[in-house]
Scaffold this motif. Structure first.
Motif, PDB file in Angstrom:
ATOM      1  N   ALA A 128       0.826  -1.199   0.000  1.00  0.00           N
ATOM      2  CA  ALA A 128       0.000   0.000   0.000  1.00  0.00           C
ATOM      3  C   ALA A 128       0.867   1.258   0.000  1.00  0.00           C
ATOM      4  N   SER A 129       1.961   1.235   0.778  1.00  0.00           N
ATOM      5  CA  SER A 129       2.845   2.397   0.797  1.00  0.00           C
ATOM      6  C   SER A 129       3.473   2.600  -0.577  1.00  0.00           C
ATOM      7  N   TYR A 132       0.873   3.903  -2.925  1.00  0.00           N
ATOM      8  CA  TYR A 132       0.357   5.234  -2.608  1.00  0.00           C
ATOM      9  C   TYR A 132       1.391   6.306  -2.925  1.00  0.00           C
ATOM     10  N   THR A 191      -3.917  -0.607  -4.670  1.00  0.00           N
ATOM     11  CA  THR A 191      -3.752   0.754  -4.167  1.00  0.00           C
ATOM     12  C   THR A 191      -3.677   1.756  -5.317  1.00  0.00           C
ATOM     13  N   LYS A 195      -6.078   4.972  -5.003  1.00  0.00           N
ATOM     14  CA  LYS A 195      -5.576   6.303  -4.623  1.00  0.00           C
ATOM     15  C   LYS A 195      -6.107   7.409  -5.542  1.00  0.00           C
ATOM     16  N   VAL A 200     -10.041   9.634  -1.380  1.00  0.00           N
ATOM     17  CA  VAL A 200      -8.632   9.844  -1.061  1.00  0.00           C
ATOM     18  C   VAL A 200      -8.244  11.282  -1.389  1.00  0.00           C
ATOM     19  N   PRO A 210      -0.167  11.396   5.215  1.00  0.00           N
ATOM     20  CA  PRO A 210      -0.150  10.264   4.275  1.00  0.00           C
ATOM     21  C   PRO A 210      -0.257   8.903   4.955  1.00  0.00           C
ATOM     22  N   ILE A 214      -3.139   6.048   4.342  1.00  0.00           N
ATOM     23  CA  ILE A 214      -2.912   4.644   3.999  1.00  0.00           C
ATOM     24  C   ILE A 214      -3.650   3.736   4.974  1.00  0.00           C
ATOM     25  N   VAL A 218      -6.973   3.642   2.669  1.00  0.00           N
ATOM     26  CA  VAL A 218      -6.570   2.687   1.628  1.00  0.00           C
ATOM     27  C   VAL A 218      -6.700   1.252   2.121  1.00  0.00           C
TER      28      VAL A 218
END
Lengths: 307, 307
Positions: A128-129, A132, A191, A195, A200, A210, A214, A218
């Motif tokens: 996810a990071s 994103y 993701t 995003k 979002v 951020p 997440i 997310v």
């Protein structure tokens, strides 16, 4: 008046409830339970879990108790039977196979579930990071995953087991190291599409941190697909662990897992102790089957792609 | 195209170097050397042995020598356990065996898997389809370490048709069981992927156009549907290759075929680090090269990929 007065007054008594909406999860649950194979498999899995947790209470013998009276005659005296209390017979050294299968099932299930949990936590956050933040960060993070994936991990894991000693703990470390890779890819892919959604954008516009975006916006939307792949990951982790234990490099005596039991059974089958092979294989196959079917059912229920 | 190949090589080579360095560091940090036995050797003897294998050199010199020898001369050094034999000797002896049955397993898994999948997709919802789907679901839960004992149980112990182990220079009857045990679950996966991919392709517009033009069905399948069908299969070949090369370890041990897997596991039990590292690096190099070939094939088949 054509209306039946009675019926109308009855209607008046009915309390007016708010119309209950069906949540997405309730929808998914209904879809899952419509799938008969998946529902049956779910109950099989629950039964297996109970067997692993409480099956030991039914055992007549401790799992490391060696019945010396049977030595040399396990092939005909150790036959599975209710009367002797060896429900699944004895193994070649005179231990109760039932008690060992209970423990083997438990350890195999534990390896699969713990590994999948690691995959869910690490893989989801990592993927996810990467998805994103995008750009260079994404590139570096996913290249790292690619590199790890292109290494034949079984060999490296065996190297690690040799160097740091063979133990369940090392096995968990090794499985934890690889299990999250696929999950990270899946989470990243999802993701990328999430995003760009409005909610979002709103969160970004209102200045939410951020990391908080997440975690709060997310990840919850990834949950469905993550659950599906976690369920499908469990059987492959069980297979992975059984493979290593079959080679004798995984779980060590007196502990055991289904892979180790199958290996012992395979050594003994030519001496007539066929049950020592068949019972572990039966439990192994049923476990893997059940996880696959439940995973498939969950995919049909939760994966938005196939609807 | 050439630029693409070069760029891929530029990634593959550092990955291999990382693998070499990483496994060397793992080995260096290992507690207890390969010559520590129950009866401690006199210190002079120990010093002599360490000097012979270069273990008395400082760390950076050892690793530099190792990396240099591996990368420039493919020399993995002497084995610690087998006196007077180098790792290269062991690989030269074991690798042809592994390569032989590994090659046949791969060919059989791919050809049978694809044919089964295509046949099932063309005759969707007939008995042929159901049989193919049944086989591929069933074989999914029969990984090599379950297949191998069951095959020996049936074909060696019960029917007595085929030998249950050994290699004998690769006579056909010694090859059948290892190949079957290794290939089955991958054949099943390939069949499943091919079937669903083919079904998807058959529903696309360009296939409908081809049918509307009145092309014969055979030509549609071979000329139009086959290429896009094979793309997901192709991307599965990388993982399948890793799985098979990993599985060969177990096949070698279980069938005593004398391939590199047998040496690998033996060395794992005897802490013969140089052999373990040599085989790990060899397998890593093979995997990375195979993935490179798959990627190139992919780029060649799929016109959408820009390189």
């Amino acid at each position: 008046m054509l209306l039946n007065r009675n019926a109308v007054s009855q209607l008046e008594d009915v309390p007016i409830e708010a119309v209950k909406g069906r949540s997405l999860w309730a929808d998914a649950r209904a879809r899952f339970f419509r799938n008969k194979a998946a529902t049956a498999s779910l109950f099989v899995l629950i039964a297996l879990g109970l067997f692993a947790l409480f099956g030991g209470l039914l055992a007549q013998y401790e799992r490391d108790f060696v019945d010396f009276t049977l030595i040399g005659s396990n092939a005909y005296k150790g036959v599975p039977s209710i009367e002797t209390g060896h429900y699944f017979g004895t193994d070649s050294s005179g231990r109760d196979l039932y008690a060992r299968v209970v423990q083997g099932t438990g350890i195999s299930l534990m390896v699969g579930i713990v590994g999948a949990l690691v995959a869910v936590v690490v893989g989801t956050l990592f993927g996810a990071s990467a998805g994103y933040f995008g750009g260079k960060i994404d590139n570096v993070m996913m290249r790292f995953v690619d590199i790890l994936m292109s290494i034949p991990f079984m060999f490296v894991l065996i190297l690690m087991l040799v160097i740091f000693g063979r133990s369940i703990f090392m096995l968990f470390v090794g499985i934890g190291l690889i299990s999250w890779l696929d999950m990270a890819r899946i989470a990243r892919g999802q993701t990328l599409s999430i995003k760009n959604k409005e909610f979002v954008e709103v969160a970004v516009a209102t200045g939410v941190h951020p990391l908080r975006i997440i975690l709060r916006h997310v990840v919850p939307n990834l949950l469905g697909i993550v659950i599906v792949y976690a369920t499908l990951l469990i059987p492959s982790l069980i297979i992975f662990e059984s493979f290593i234990s079959f080679l004798g490099l995984g779980v060590q005596e007196p502990n055991t897992s289904l892979g180790a039991l199958i290996s012992e059974g395979a050594e003994q089958m030519q001496y007539g102790l066929t049950w020592q092979l068949y019972f572990p294989i039966a439990f192994f196959v049923i476990t893997i089957f059940a996880f696959f079917f439940v995973g498939d059912g969950l995919r049909d229920a939760l994966d938005p792609k196939d609807r | 195209m050439l630029g693409y190949i070069l760029r891929r090589l530029a990634i593959a080579i550092p990955v291999l170097l990382i693998l070499v360095v990483l496994s060397f560091i793992l080995m260096y940090t290992a507690p207890g050397g390969p010559f520590n036995s129950d009866r401690p050797l006199p210190p002079e003897v120990m010093a002599n042995i360490e000097a012979k294998y270069g273990l008395d050199q400082p760390f950076w010199k050892q690793i530099a020598t190792y990396v240099w020898n591996v990368t420039t001369q493919f020399d993995f050094g002497p084995s610690f356990q087998y006196k007077n034999r180098t790792v290269n000797d062991i690989i030269a002896q074991g690798f042809p065996v592994t390569l032989t049955y590994g090659f046949w397993s791969f060919v059989i898994a791919v050809t049978f898997g694809i044919s089964l999948g295509v046949a099932a997709a063309i005759r969707q919802n007939t008995w042929l389809d159901y049989t193919a789907v049944g086989i591929s679901i069933g074989a999914q839960v029969l990984p090599n370490f379950v297949m191998a004992p069951l095959l020996i149980m049936f074909f060696t112990l019960y029917l007595g048709w085929l030998p249950g182990g050994g290699w004998e220079g690769g006579q056909w009857n010694y090859v059948i069981l290892p190949v079957t045990a290794l290939a089955t679950s991958y054949m099943a996966s390939i069949a499943r992927i091919t079937r669903s991919s083919m079904l998807e392709v058959l529903n696309t517009n360009f296939i409908r156009t081809a049918q509307a033009k009145g092309l014969p069905k055979q030509q549609i399948i071979v000329r139009h549907a086959m290429k896009p069908t094979l793309m997901p299969v192709l991307s599965y070949l990388g993982p399948a290759f890793v799985g098979m090369i990993t599985g060969s370890v177990l096949i070698d041990v279980f069938f005593s075929t004398g391939g590199i897997g047998q040496y690998f596991v033996n060395s794992a039990f005897n802490r013969d680090y140089s052999v373990i590292m040599g085989i790990t690096i060899l397998v890593g190099a093979l995997t990375i090269m195979f993935n490179l070939v798959v990627d190139l094939l992919y780029a060649w088949i799929d016109p959408k990929i820009r390189y």
